[in-house]
Scaffold this motif. Structure first.
Motif: not given
Length: 407
Positions: A355-380
């Motif tokens: 439930g708290v923001a992880a230590d991740y790279s915004e640039d890497e996240a943007t690169r991943i989200l720039s593809e033509s197929e994007v998946t959101v995975l949520a484990d509750i």
């Protein structure tokens, strides 16, 4: 099971055709025919919208009350929805014209329409189109491809798939084509899907297999939150594979159902990826749910969020919008236990941990989200149930397309 070339003409005994009838479009084919050389068992599922187009009413009667079906006549450009008794009479006229041309009973002809709501079909052009379809039908794979193109409206690509499998020592093939791009929402969408198989299977189990299959496929797709008047999935089984007829839920039924689920999943994802104006397919998978219903509710809430869809278009790792969409879904969960990931061909990254923001790279996240197929995975982290929904990003072009759709 293996994926093979083709679509509705891949199974034994099916023919297809396309014709340019100038129903709305002046520069392309806009009518299609699917024809089985022998009478086939038919199953169908239809829109849940209270406002149902005339072809939906006609097809429900054929599927529920006719012993067999043998042809499907489809037009694009005009939906034949909100057209009153005249529109329903036109369905009957189409069926009788096709029956005369194909020498089959009128109550074995299914009809489908897609396009602008509220306009009456130009029956002189429709009947001429049926003549061209009957004269041009072929069992070639090319004919199936041409039919898939003829049913498109705002679709940018045709949508087709075929698979083969072995049942009772015989090769069985399932092929399908569909259209869908806008007015797409769960409980089926502005989609027409046509599936053919040469399997021998009882009408009752064919319907049960289809009704069960759409729950995790077409009903998990959303482009814009609008449920259409014309949604139809039709499945024909003509038995020409000569497998022992499937009359009970045995291993043969399980194999058939698995292959049908695959075909419908592929077609559903093709619809989501081709959402009007879309640049990316958005897949949302919820894991660790207490039960399937909870997982479905959460996945659908995220995939239908306009803010999430806009963030995907902007390649923005705005995870707050995802958690927010989960929070207003109506499903109960502990937000302090949620893990969240983004994944694509460019890699996978954890965005949220407990439930708290992880230590991740915004640039890497943007690169991943720039593809033509994007998946959101949520484990509750509440159990073992899972569900996946499909949608697309929300772009400027969606508004442009729908602002002048009738012109």
């Amino acid at each position: 099971m293996k994926v093979i070339e083709g679509s509705v003409t891949a199974p034994k005994g099916y023919e297809a055709a396309a014709a340019a009838a100038a129903i709305k479009y002046k520069d392309r084919t806009d009518m299609a025919l699917i024809y089985s050389q022998v009478p086939a068992a038919a199953a169908g599922t239809f829109t849940t919208n209270v406002v149902k187009a005339a072809p939906v009413i006609w097809d429900r009667d054929i599927v529920y009350h006719s012993p067999k079906a043998q042809a499907v006549v489809i037009n694009s450009g005009i939906a034949n929805a909100c057209t009153g008794k005249e529109g329903l009479d036109y369905c009957q006229d189409i069926a009788h014209k096709a029956a005369d041309m194909l020498d089959i009973p009128a109550n074995s002809v299914l009809v489908a329409s897609t396009g602008v709501i509220g306009m009456q079909l130009p029956m002189d052009r429709m009947k001429r189109g049926i003549e061209l379809l009957a004269q041009g039908k072929s069992s070639s794979l090319a004919a199936g491809d041409e039919a898939a193109h003829a049913i498109m409206t705002t679709d940018t690509v045709s949508k087709q798939v075929a698979v083969s499998l072995e049942i009772g020592g015989k090769e069985v093939i399932i092929g399908g084509m569909c259209k869908g791009s806008g007015m797409i929402h769960p409980n089926m969408c502005t989609m027409l899907s046509f599936i053919t198989t040469d399997a021998a299977i009882s009408k009752e189990l064919l319907q049960e297999a289809l009704s069960g299959s759409i729950v995790d496929t077409y009903n998990m797709v959303s482009v814009d939150g609008d449920t259409s008047t014309n949604d139809t999935v039709l499945l024909l089984a003509n038995g020409m594979a000569k497998n022992p007829e499937i009359t009970e839920k045995n291993d043969d039924y399980a194999r058939f159902k698995e292959a049908l689920d695959y075909v419908n999943t592929v077609l559903a994802k093709k619809i989501a990826a081709d959402g009007e104006g879309a640049t990316a397919l958005l897949e949302v998978t919820i894991t660790g749910a207490a039960d399937k219903a909870q997982a479905v509710t959460l996945a659908k809430s995220v995939v239908t969020s306009s803010l999430v869809k806009a963030a995907v278009y902007g390649h923005d790792a705005n995870w707050g919008r995802i958690l927010c969409a989960m929070g207003y879904s109506g499903a109960d969960f502990d937000p302090d236990k949620v893990d969240l990931f983004f994944e694509s061909a460019a890699g996978k990254i954890q965005i949220l941990k407990d439930g708290v923001a992880a230590d991740y790279s915004e640039d890497e996240a943007t690169r991943i989200l720039s593809e033509s197929e994007v998946t959101v995975l949520a484990d509750i982290k509440m159990g073992s149930a899972t569900a996946t929904a499909w949608g697309c990003d929300l772009t400027y072009d969606y508004v442009k397309i729908n602002a002048d759709y009738r012109s």
